[in-house]
Design a protein around this motif. Structure first.
Motif, PDB file in Angstrom:
ATOM      1  N   LEU A 183       0.828  -1.211   0.000  1.00 41.31           N
ATOM      2  CA  LEU A 183       0.000   0.000   0.000  1.00 41.31           C
ATOM      3  C   LEU A 183       0.856   1.252   0.000  1.00 41.31           C
ATOM      4  CD1 LEU A 183      -2.697  -1.074   2.627  1.00 41.31           C
ATOM      5  CD2 LEU A 183      -2.903  -1.087   0.124  1.00 41.31           C
ATOM      6  N   THR A 235      -4.987   0.009  -5.413  1.00 35.19           N
ATOM      7  CA  THR A 235      -4.952   1.451  -5.161  1.00 35.19           C
ATOM      8  C   THR A 235      -5.290   2.169  -6.445  1.00 35.19           C
ATOM      9  OG1 THR A 235      -2.670   1.816  -5.848  1.00 35.19           O
ATOM     10  CG2 THR A 235      -3.006   1.078  -3.575  1.00 35.19           C
ATOM     11  N   ASP A 236      -5.414   3.461  -6.349  1.00 30.23           N
ATOM     12  CA  ASP A 236      -5.622   4.222  -7.590  1.00 30.23           C
ATOM     13  C   ASP A 236      -4.338   4.912  -8.018  1.00 30.23           C
ATOM     14  OD1 ASP A 236      -5.417   6.011  -5.578  1.00 30.23           O
ATOM     15  OD2 ASP A 236      -7.489   6.753  -5.731  1.00 30.23           O
ATOM     16  N   ARG A 237      -3.223   4.413  -7.474  1.00 25.76           N
ATOM     17  CA  ARG A 237      -1.969   5.049  -7.823  1.00 25.76           C
ATOM     18  C   ARG A 237      -1.216   4.257  -8.885  1.00 25.76           C
ATOM     19  NH1 ARG A 237       1.897   5.093  -4.141  1.00 25.76           N
ATOM     20  NH2 ARG A 237       0.973   3.638  -2.651  1.00 25.76           N
ATOM     21  N   VAL A 258       2.023   3.702   5.803  1.00 30.68           N
ATOM     22  CA  VAL A 258       0.708   3.071   5.757  1.00 30.68           C
ATOM     23  C   VAL A 258       0.320   2.444   7.090  1.00 30.68           C
ATOM     24  CG1 VAL A 258       0.840   2.690   3.291  1.00 30.68           C
ATOM     25  CG2 VAL A 258       1.626   0.896   4.844  1.00 30.68           C
ATOM     26  N   ALA A 312      -3.644   3.541   6.008  1.00 35.95           N
ATOM     27  CA  ALA A 312      -3.970   3.947   4.635  1.00 35.95           C
ATOM     28  C   ALA A 312      -5.482   3.822   4.417  1.00 35.95           C
ATOM     29  CB  ALA A 312      -3.214   3.064   3.650  1.00 35.95           C
ATOM     30  N   GLY A 316      -9.019   3.101   2.916  1.00 41.03           N
ATOM     31  CA  GLY A 316      -9.458   1.998   2.073  1.00 41.03           C
ATOM     32  C   GLY A 316      -9.929   0.845   2.941  1.00 41.03           C
ATOM     33  N   GLN A 324      -7.876  -0.297   6.189  1.00 39.44           N
ATOM     34  CA  GLN A 324      -7.631   0.637   7.280  1.00 39.44           C
ATOM     35  C   GLN A 324      -8.123   0.035   8.603  1.00 39.44           C
ATOM     36  OE1 GLN A 324      -9.400   4.511   6.789  1.00 39.44           O
ATOM     37  NE2 GLN A 324      -8.024   5.410   8.282  1.00 39.44           N
TER      38      GLN A 324
END
Length: 874
Positions: free
Chosen positions: A234, A261-263, A306, A315, A317, A320
């Motif tokens: 993460l 993730t959206d990264r 994270v 983090a 999501g 968490q």
RNA sequence: GGGCGCGUAGCUCAGGGGUAGAGCGUCGCCCUUACAAGGCGAAUGUCGGCGGUUCGAAACCGUCCGCGCCCACCA
């Protein structure tokens, strides 16, 4: 009891109890030593100083056998030096043991369903002090029981006022020299203790884990990375590949989609990556891995934390709030659902770091901490040993020492604890950072706060060799007793403590190392060589054994096992054996006192003394020299062994037995022997005293009427040797042993008197006839003597009249066996002497030895054959 | 992965190129007036395996096997 013995000294026949009862003697003796100030070290003394500091025990508990072992060695060293006339300081004290102590008190609080946060910092620290007050006394009581000759008036604690000043002074000096700095780095974080710890406080062990290979990215641009800590993905901010790895050249600089993730994260080329390992791709999590942090630094990657201090995912999501282990499986499951797990290896054994205090798995974590820049300090610490200023015993340990000081990373010294020396740095409202020295005013006013962290406990113990002497004040004690003479400690804290003392001592004391000699001892183990531990159930409370067998017995057993640098096993049976030895010393001295042994007056001139007396004096001086040499080399096992055998075998068995005849005969010879026996015991008790202080003190004060052995003069080798007497007594011993063996084989009871004719004229045995007769229970031959067994030994003849009761079969068996041995000897010797290469190349003394053996074996054969022929037919 | 050390009597360990040692344990005899917590006597080992060096190796060298410890940023 002790008072008694003192009084009884003047009585004509002092009576010591038949059995030594250590428990009654030891306590009062110790308190008397302390009361008389024997252990107090005077800084104003003219005598040369000798200093040893105690490795300060943690206040967290009680002494175990390891301490008893260490203290025995230190006490023996310092007692001898004191007797040798040194102004001797054994510096006592305790360590506040930051993290360990805080844990103990926190556990106590937990029983009351409280945490330290319920109390608040101030009240908590107060509570620890209170606890320290209760626990600390226990340790000093145990040290007294052991007989530790420490200067109690100088007892120090690493958190007391003076030592706190020392800590602040050193911190400030290092800070001003830019050897202390603050920086954000990956540190070893214990999620249970909630503090950073240094590299050496992490214990690595092989744990079973799971190595998963994850596919990152989509379409053509995918890479596979492997990890055992999936939850850290993460926080990934890059993929690293080796810059020359042709497989991935095209990807460097590209962005790859990070799953879950959206990264998207870049692929970077970094030489840290080993292209041979795995897929050659590495996920990079700068906030949670030291290597990744380095890579991040090199490539300007962001660090995304994270997890929080409890190792719980922060983090945003679905993960968490999960603990790192829960998150790990949840994330693996999620990735599996996406088809991104391409391989799994389970179990996968790999080395995992654990907190040395609570065994919790360490979580590498990016954090702002204080550091000591160890480069220059460690260099000096290494050089001091390299150039011989400081010696390490045993020398093999030097390599370990160098490996460490030469490859040292900076030392993280800040701890997120409440118990310890608070970091003397203040932060101002406008970002000011002020390091407050011991004489500086603490900043006041709006917005100023002190750093909330405390220092690593080893920071203050690193100052121990001089902080205990008053530094930074230039005290008389500091001038007198620094540097220390010897440091005695376990090899397990070579890095934790010894190396730190070296660094700080050299730095703070202008290049003077804290000690000249480092003696590293091993760890105490059980009688099977197993590590002692409470959980394994083989840990022993030394007090139990001391109560049962006496401190001397425990001490002697430990000293006897103390081979340099190696672990020492100990079992109750062995302590019992040492107790027996103490009792033996007791009884031998009792015998001597009953027979008028004395230390009064000069030793009689050697010309007047019997060979027996000259022999034991010769041996005594040799042993003095031998023991001294062992002491100088810190060979405690050897010196204990040498003393054990000299005392028991030579003095108590042979010499004492031989004196009995002399005493019975009386006259000048008996008077001389009384003095020699007194001398032998005087010196032997002195030699034994450093290791077994109690029994020797009791006996020696009774024997000599003097005040105390603690302050008596250490014996020196007078140089007296008499090899002729030594050979003569050896011959006597051989004859007696030989005839005893015969008697035993013949089934004669020890007390049974046997008529005998001794033909000793013209041999060196002649003067010893009476003693030989007594020890062998041989009667005068009397009327009608008929020799039924004749033993020619060492040129003389011992003929025994067994009045027809001789066991011919047993004797034939014995002689046949001896004959075979002698024949074997001849064969072996002849083989050697017939070998020209041997004659040409072997040194003379070896050839002579073989010739001697041959001659003796030939004589033996003649003798034995004669004896066999003389045997009546079966 | 690197380094260090160790494998010797039933157990725990010394020793270290020239005939195997100690303590404890075992066996036998003995309460011999210092000591039964003692005395005397005895038994017990192809010194981890294999090679090599040497007149001679348990010891030195190499190698293998077994064990322990330390260090290391083994994804």
């Amino acid at each position: 009891m002790t008072e008694n013995t003192q009084q009884q000294h003047s009585a004509p026949e002092p009576e010591l109890p038949k059995t030594y009862a250590p428990a009654e003697v030891e306590g009062p003796l110790y308190e008397r030593w302390v009361d008389r100030g024997y252990f107090a070290a005077d800084a104003k003394s003219e005598k040369s100083p000798f200093t040893v500091v105690i490795p300060p025990p943690n206040v967290t508990g009680s002494l175990h056998l390891g301490h008893a072992f260490e203290h025995t060695l230190i006490d023996a060293i310092t007692r001898r030096k004191r007797m040798q006339g040194f102004e001797t300081l054994w510096q006592p004290g305790m360590d506040h043991a930051g993290i360990a102590t805080q844990n103990v008190v926190e556990r106590e609080l937990a029983k009351e369903a409280k945490s330290r946060h319920d109390l608040g910092r101030e009240a908590f620290v107060e509570r620890v002090w209170k606890w320290k007050g209760e626990s600390g006394g226990q340790i000093s009581g145990q040290m007294r029981r052991l007989g530790d000759g420490v200067d109690w008036d100088r007892e120090r604690f690493t958190m007391d006022e003076g030592l706190s000043q020392a800590v602040k002074t050193l911190f400030k000096k290092l800070y001003d020299d830019e050897l202390i700095y603050r920086a954000e780095r990956i540190i070893n974080w214990c999620p249970r203790c909630l503090t950073a710890i240094s590299d050496i406080e992490v214990e690595y062990q092989d744990d079973d884990g799971e190595l998963v290979s994850l596919k990152y990215g989509d379409g053509d641009e995918t890479v596979v990375v492997a990890t055992t800590r999936a939850e850290t993905m993460l926080g990934d901010t890059a993929i690293a590949v080796h810059p020359d790895d042709e497989r991935y050249q095209h990807l460097i600089g590209k962005l790859i989609k990070l799953p879950l993730t959206d990264r998207s994260i870049p692929v970077v080329g970094d030489t840290h990556v080993d292209p041979e390992f795995g897929t050659g791709c590495v996920k990079v999590t700068p906030a949670h891995d030291p290597n990744d942090f380095e890579i991040g630094q090199r490539h300007g990657l962001p660090s995304i934390a994270v997890m929080d201090e409890h190792a719980v995912i922060t983090a945003h999501g679905p993960f968490q709030g999960l603990d790192r282990l829960e998150a790990r499986s949840a994330i693996v499951a999620a990735l599996r659902a996406e088809g991104r797990i391409v391989a799994e290896k389970r179990p996968y054994t790999h080395s995992v770091g654990h907190c040395s205090r609570c065994k919790t798995t360490i979580e590498p974590r990016l954090s702002m901490q204080w550091w000591v820049k160890v480069g220059p300090l460690a260099k000096a610490a290494g050089d001091a040993v390299r150039d011989g200023q400081v010696k390490i015993h045993p020398q093999e340990m030097e390599k370990r020492y160098f490996d460490w000081v030469d490859n040292l990373h900076d030392w993280c010294i800040s701890r997120q604890l409440w118990w310890g020396h608070r970091i003397p740095v203040w932060y101002g409202p406008d970002g000011e950072v002020v390091c407050v020295g011991p004489d500086d005013e603490e900043p006041t006013g709006e917005g100023w706060t002190q750093d909330s962290d405390v220092l690593d406990t080893w920071f203050s113990s690193g100052l121990w060799p001089f902080s205990t002497l008053g530094w930074p004040e230039q005290t008389e004690s500091l001038a007198k007793f620094y540097p220390n003479s010897v440091l005695v400690t376990g090899y397990d804290i070579l890095f934790f403590w010894v190396a730190r003392m070296m660094m700080f001592g050299l730095y703070a004391m202008d290049g003077t190392p804290p000690f000249h000699t480092i003696v590293l001892h091993g760890m105490v183990r059980d009688q099977f060589g197993k590590k002692m531990s409470k959980s394994f159930g083989n840990a022993v409370n030394p007090l139990d054994w001391m109560d049962k067998y006496g401190s001397d017995a425990v001490r002697f057993t430990l000293a006897r096992g103390a081979n340099p640098g190696v672990d020492v096993p100990i079992g109750e049976d062995w302590v019992q054996g040492s107790r027996n030895f103490a009792n033996k010393i007791w009884n031998a001295t009792r015998f001597a006192l009953m027979n008028g042994a004395t230390v009064e007056g000069e030793l009689p001139p050697a010309e007047r003394l019997s060979a027996t007396d000259r022999w034991i004096l010769s041996r005594l001086n040799a042993v003095v020299a031998e023991v001294d040499a062992y002491y100088e080399d810190y060979q405690f096992a050897k010196l204990s062994e040498a003393l054990f055998h000299f005392a028991w075998d030579e003095v108590f068995d042979w010499y004492v037995e031989l004196t009995k005849t002399t005493f019975q005969e009386g006259g000048q010879a008996a008077e001389d022997t009384k003095r020699v026996l007194g001398e032998v015991l005087d010196v032997t008790l002195k030699l034994l005293h450093p290791v077994v202080p109690f029994v020797t003190e009791t006996l020696w004060t009774t024997l000599t009427g003097n005040e105390s052995l603690v302050v008596a003069d250490w014996p020196t080798d007078s140089g007296f040797r008499d090899e002729a007497a030594e050979r003569e007594i050896e011959t006597v011993q051989q004859v007696i042993t030989e005839v005893r063996r015969f008697r035993s084989d013949q089934g004669l009871q020890p007390a049974q008197k046997v008529p005998a004719r001794l033909t000793l004229d013209g041999t060196q045995l002649a003067p010893h006839e009476a003693a030989i007769r007594q020890l062998l229970r041989l009667q005068p031959e009397g009327e009608g003597f008929a020799a039924t067994a004749t033993l020619p030994v060492s040129g003389a003849t011992v003929a025994l009249d067994l009045s027809g009761t001789i066991d011919v079969a047993a004797e034939r068996k014995r002689l046949t066996k001896d004959l075979a041995a002698a024949e074997k000897e001849i064969t072996a010797a002849n083989a050697k002497l017939g070998n020209e290469a041997f004659l040409a190349k072997a040194p003379d003394h070896v050839v002579d030895k073989i010739r001697g053996r041959l001659t003796k074996a030939e004589a033996d054969i003649e003798r034995i054959k004669g004896q066999l022929d003389a045997l009546p037919a079966a």
